[in-house]
Design a protein around this motif. Structure first.
Motif, short mmCIF file in Angstrom:
data_model
loop_
_atom_site.label_atom_id
_atom_site.label_comp_id
_atom_site.label_asym_id
_atom_site.label_seq_id
_atom_site.Cartn_x
_atom_site.Cartn_y
_atom_site.Cartn_z
N ARG A 1 -4.88 -9.07 10.63
CA ARG A 1 -3.65 -9.70 10.13
C ARG A 1 -2.95 -8.75 9.16
NH1 ARG A 1 -5.23 -15.57 7.99
NH2 ARG A 1 -6.10 -14.23 6.39
N SER A 2 -1.62 -8.68 9.28
CA SER A 2 -0.89 -7.74 8.42
C SER A 2 -1.08 -8.10 6.94
CB SER A 2 0.59 -7.67 8.80
OG SER A 2 1.14 -8.95 8.83
N ARG A 3 -1.22 -9.40 6.65
CA ARG A 3 -1.37 -9.71 5.22
C ARG A 3 -2.74 -9.28 4.68
NH1 ARG A 3 -3.08 -15.82 4.66
NH2 ARG A 3 -2.32 -16.49 6.67
N ASP A 4 -3.78 -9.28 5.54
CA ASP A 4 -5.09 -8.77 5.10
C ASP A 4 -4.99 -7.26 4.84
OD1 ASP A 4 -5.98 -11.29 5.57
OD2 ASP A 4 -7.19 -10.82 7.34
N ILE A 5 -4.26 -6.58 5.73
CA ILE A 5 -4.12 -5.12 5.58
C ILE A 5 -3.38 -4.81 4.28
CG2 ILE A 5 -3.04 -3.06 6.61
CD1 ILE A 5 -3.40 -4.49 9.37
N ARG A 6 -2.29 -5.55 4.04
CA ARG A 6 -1.50 -5.29 2.81
C ARG A 6 -2.32 -5.60 1.56
NH1 ARG A 6 2.69 -7.37 5.77
NH2 ARG A 6 2.39 -9.41 4.85
N GLU A 7 -3.12 -6.68 1.65
CA GLU A 7 -3.94 -7.04 0.49
C GLU A 7 -4.93 -5.90 0.18
OE1 GLU A 7 -7.20 -10.39 -0.91
OE2 GLU A 7 -6.47 -10.41 1.15
N GLU A 8 -5.52 -5.36 1.25
CA GLU A 8 -6.49 -4.29 1.05
C GLU A 8 -5.81 -3.03 0.48
OE1 GLU A 8 -9.15 -3.98 4.35
OE2 GLU A 8 -9.70 -1.93 3.85
N ILE A 9 -4.64 -2.72 1.02
CA ILE A 9 -3.96 -1.51 0.53
C ILE A 9 -3.48 -1.72 -0.90
CG2 ILE A 9 -1.98 0.05 0.92
CD1 ILE A 9 -2.33 -0.49 3.93
N GLY A 10 -3.04 -2.94 -1.22
CA GLY A 10 -2.62 -3.26 -2.59
C GLY A 10 -3.79 -3.07 -3.55
N ALA A 11 -4.99 -3.55 -3.14
CA ALA A 11 -6.18 -3.42 -4.00
C ALA A 11 -6.55 -1.94 -4.18
CB ALA A 11 -7.34 -4.20 -3.41
N LEU A 12 -6.41 -1.16 -3.11
CA LEU A 12 -6.71 0.28 -3.21
C LEU A 12 -5.73 0.94 -4.17
CD1 LEU A 12 -7.38 1.07 0.55
CD2 LEU A 12 -9.05 1.33 -1.30
N SER A 13 -4.47 0.56 -4.05
CA SER A 13 -3.44 1.14 -4.91
C SER A 13 -3.75 0.85 -6.38
CB SER A 13 -2.08 0.60 -4.49
OG SER A 13 -1.13 0.92 -5.44
N GLU A 14 -4.17 -0.40 -6.65
CA GLU A 14 -4.51 -0.74 -8.04
C GLU A 14 -5.67 0.09 -8.57
OE1 GLU A 14 -4.98 -4.99 -8.29
OE2 GLU A 14 -2.88 -5.24 -7.67
N LYS A 15 -6.52 0.57 -7.65
CA LYS A 15 -7.65 1.42 -8.07
C LYS A 15 -7.29 2.90 -8.07
CE LYS A 15 -11.18 -1.63 -8.03
NZ LYS A 15 -12.58 -1.85 -8.13
N GLY A 16 -6.03 3.21 -7.91
CA GLY A 16 -5.59 4.61 -8.06
C GLY A 16 -5.42 5.37 -6.76
N VAL A 17 -5.61 4.69 -5.61
CA VAL A 17 -5.42 5.41 -4.34
C VAL A 17 -3.92 5.64 -4.12
CG1 VAL A 17 -5.65 5.20 -1.83
CG2 VAL A 17 -7.56 4.58 -3.32
#
Ligand code: SAM
Ligand code: SF4
Length: 442
Positions: free
Chosen positions: A179-195
Motif C-alpha cells: 500500500r502506498s501509505r505503508d510505503i510513505r509511512e516507512e520512508i517518513g520514518a527513515l527520513s526522521e532518522k536522518g536518511v
C-alpha cells in the motif's frame, strides 16, 4: 527475558538486503541484538539467493561453516531464508540435519512463532507458503534502524513476467504491490532518522499499483514520495523495458528528487534470443526507449544487465549484443553467464552453450564495457557534481565517499564532512569504476 544475539548473512540482490533488515527488526523486537561475529551469535540466519548457480553455492558453503560453529555450541539456532529456502523447502531440512528452520520469502511474519516453538524445543520448522497476492511486509514491526544516509524500501514483491531464464516468479510468487501509505509511512520514518536517499525496490516497478484497484500508479507513488520532507533523493530499481511508460520517462527532470539514473536490463541484443527469453520487447523498441529517455533527460545514466550463452545463442547473436552495447554506451553493466535454473522454461531449451564459450563471450563483453565506462567516466573530469556523502572511503586517510545523482561513486578528501551531507565536488580524475574529486566550498 535474556538478551540474545543474532547474525544474518545476506546473499543476492537489494531485495534480500531489505528483507534481512526487516528480519533484524523483528528479532530486535524480541530482545535479540545484532553481532558482527557469527561465533558470538545464538541465532544465525542465512538469507539466500538462487537466481544463478553461483550465489546458491555460496549459501551452501556459508552453511557448512556455520555447521562447524554449531558443533562447538549445540544450542545455536541456524535458519535459512530467501530464495533457496523457498525453492528447496522441507528438502533443506532433510539434507542439512543441523538446520533448525526454513523461512520462505513471504513468511517473514512467522519468525516470532517459529522462535517461540524452537525455544520450547517443539521441533524444526518450515514455513514456505507462497499463495495469493499477500504483502509479506504488512504486520511486521517498523523500527527503522538505518545503517547510513541511504536506504532501500520494497514497494512490491514477486513478478508475473516469467522470463524463461528466471526463477523469481517461482520463489517470490505473484506480483503484489504494497500500500502506498505503508510505503510513505516507512520512508517518513527513515527520513526522521536522518536518511536522505531512498531506493524503491521491485522486480518491475513500472507495474506498481496497476493490479490494486484505487492504488496510485508508479509515477503517482514517486510524486507522493517527492513531498516527504527531509528525503532529498529518490531512486528505483528495476524497470522492465517493455513497461517503461512515457509518464515515467517524463518524471526524470520533472521531479527534482528523482535521480538521473535508470537500470534497464537489456539481457540480449538479439531479437530471436529476446523472444526465447520471453522479454516482450525487440532491440529496436529498447533503442527507442533509450532515445526517449535521453531526449527527456540528457544527463541520465543508463545501466543494464546482460546474459551471455543463453541456450542456442549463436556467435552472430552474441555479436548483436556487442553491437547494442557499443551503440547504447551504458554507464555500467552487470553481465552474467546463463545458468540453468529449476522450473524455468529455458531449462528445457537447447543446445546448451559450453562453459568455455560462455566464459569467452563474457570476457569479450566485459572488455568492451570497460572501455565504454572508462570513456564515460573520463568525460566527468573537470565537471562539478552534487554528492550525497555516505561515509569514510575504503581507502581511508580521511577520504570520504559518496554518489552523484547518476550513481557514480566519488571519493574525495573531506575529513570534516559528515555522512548524510549533500556537497558539491569538482571531478579531477576518472578511475575504473569510481571518480576522484575535490570539495568545493561556496
Ligand atoms: N527483474 C529484473 C529484470 O527484469 O531484468 C531482474 C531481476 S534478476 C533477479 C537479476 C538479473 O539476474 C537479471 O537481470 C539477469 O540478467 C540475471 N539472471 C536471472 N536469471 C539468470 C540465469 N538463469 N542465468 C544467468 N543470469 C540470470
Ligand atoms: Fe525475472 Fe523477468 Fe521477473 Fe525480472 S521481469 S524478475 S527477469 S521474470
Amino acid at each position: 527475558m535474556d538478551l540474545k544475539r543474532f547474525f544474518i548473512q545476506t546473499f543476492g540482490c537489494q531485495m534480500n538486503v531489505y528483507d534481512s533488515e526487516r528480519i533484524a527488526q523483528v528479532l530486535t523486537a524480541r530482545n535479540y541484538r545484532p553481532v558482527d561475529d557469527p561465533a558470538r551469535a545464538d541465532l544465525i540466519l542465512v538469507n539466500t539467493c538462487s537466481v544463478r548457480e553461483k550465489p546458491e553455492e555460496k549459501a551452501y558453503s556459508a552453511l557448512g561453516r556455520f555447521r562447524a560453529l554449531k558443533r562447538k555450541k549445540p544450542g545455536l539456532l541456524i535458519g535459512v531464508a530467501g530464495c533457496v529456502a523457498q525453492q528447496e523447502g522441507e528438502g533443506l531440512l532433510a539434507r542439512l540435519p543441523f538446520l533448525d528452520f526454513v523461512l520462505g520469502t513471504k513468511e517473514l511474519r512467522k519468525i516470532p512463532e517459529i522462535l517461540d516453538n524452537l525455544e520450547r524445543t517443539a521441533g524444526r520448522a518450515c514455513a514456505i507458503a507462497l499463495d495469493g497476492r499477500i504483502d509479506p511486509y504488512r504486520e511486521l514491526p517498523l523500527f527503522p534502524a538505518p545503517s547510513g544516509p541511504s536506504a532501500f524500501v520494497s514497494i512490491m514483491q514477486g513478478c508475473d513476467n516469467f522470463c524463461s531464464f528466471c526463477l523469481v516468479p517461482f520463489v517470490r510468487g505473484r506480483e503484489v504491490s504494497r500500500r502506498s501509505r505503508d510505503i510513505r509511512e516507512e520512508i517518513g520514518a527513515l527520513s526522521e532518522k536522518g536518511v536522505k536517499e531512498v531506493t524503491l525496490l521491485g522486480q518491475n516497478v513500472n507495474s506498481y499499483g496497476l493490479r490494486t484497484p484505487g492504488e496510485l500508479d508508479f509515477v503517482g507513488l514517486l510524486e507522493s514520495i517527492e513531498k516527504i520532507p527531509g528525503m532529498k533523493r529518490i531512486r528505483f530499481t528495476t524497470s522492465h523495458p517493455k513497461d517503461l511508460s512515457p509518464g515515467l520517462i517524463g518524471a526524470f527532470g520533472r521531479l527534482s528528487k528523482l535521480c538521473e539514473h535508470i537500470h534497464l536490463p537489456l539481457q540480449s541484443g538479439s531479437n530471436r534470443i529476446l523472444g526465447l527469453m520471453n522479454r516482450g520487447y525487440t532491440k529496436e523498441e529498447y533503442l527507442e526507449r533509450v532515445e526517449r529517455l535521453r531526449t527527456a533527460c540528457p544527463e541520465i545514466s543508463i545501466t543494464t544487465d546482460l546474459i551471455v550463452g543463453f541456450p542456442g545463442e549463436e556467435e552472430k547473436e552474441f555479436q548483436e549484443t556487442l553491437e547494442m552495447v557499443e551503440r547504447i554506451q551504458f554507464e555500467e553493466m552487470f553481465s552474467f553467464r546463463y545458468s540453468d535454473r529449476p522450473r524455468t522454461r529455458a531449462l528445457t531449451f537447447g543446445p546448451k552453450i559450453p562453459e568455455d564459450s560462455k566464459q569467452r563471450r563474457l570476457a569479450e563483453l566485459q572488455a568492451l564495457q570497460r572501455g565504454i565506462t572508462q570513456r564515460r567516466y573520463k568525460a566527468w573530469e573537470g565537471r562539478e557534481a552534487e554528492i550525497l556523502v555516505e561515509g569514510p572511503s575504503k581507502a581511508g586517510g580521511g577520504e570520504k565517499t559518496g554518489r552523484t545523482r547518476g550513481n557514480h561513486i566519488v571519493n574525495f578528501p573531506g575529513a570534516s564532512v559528515a555522512a548524510g551531507s549533500l556537497v558539491r565536488v569538482r571531478i579531477q580524475m576518472a578511475l575504473a569504476h569510481s571518480l576522484r574529486g575535490e570539495l568545493l566550498t561556496d
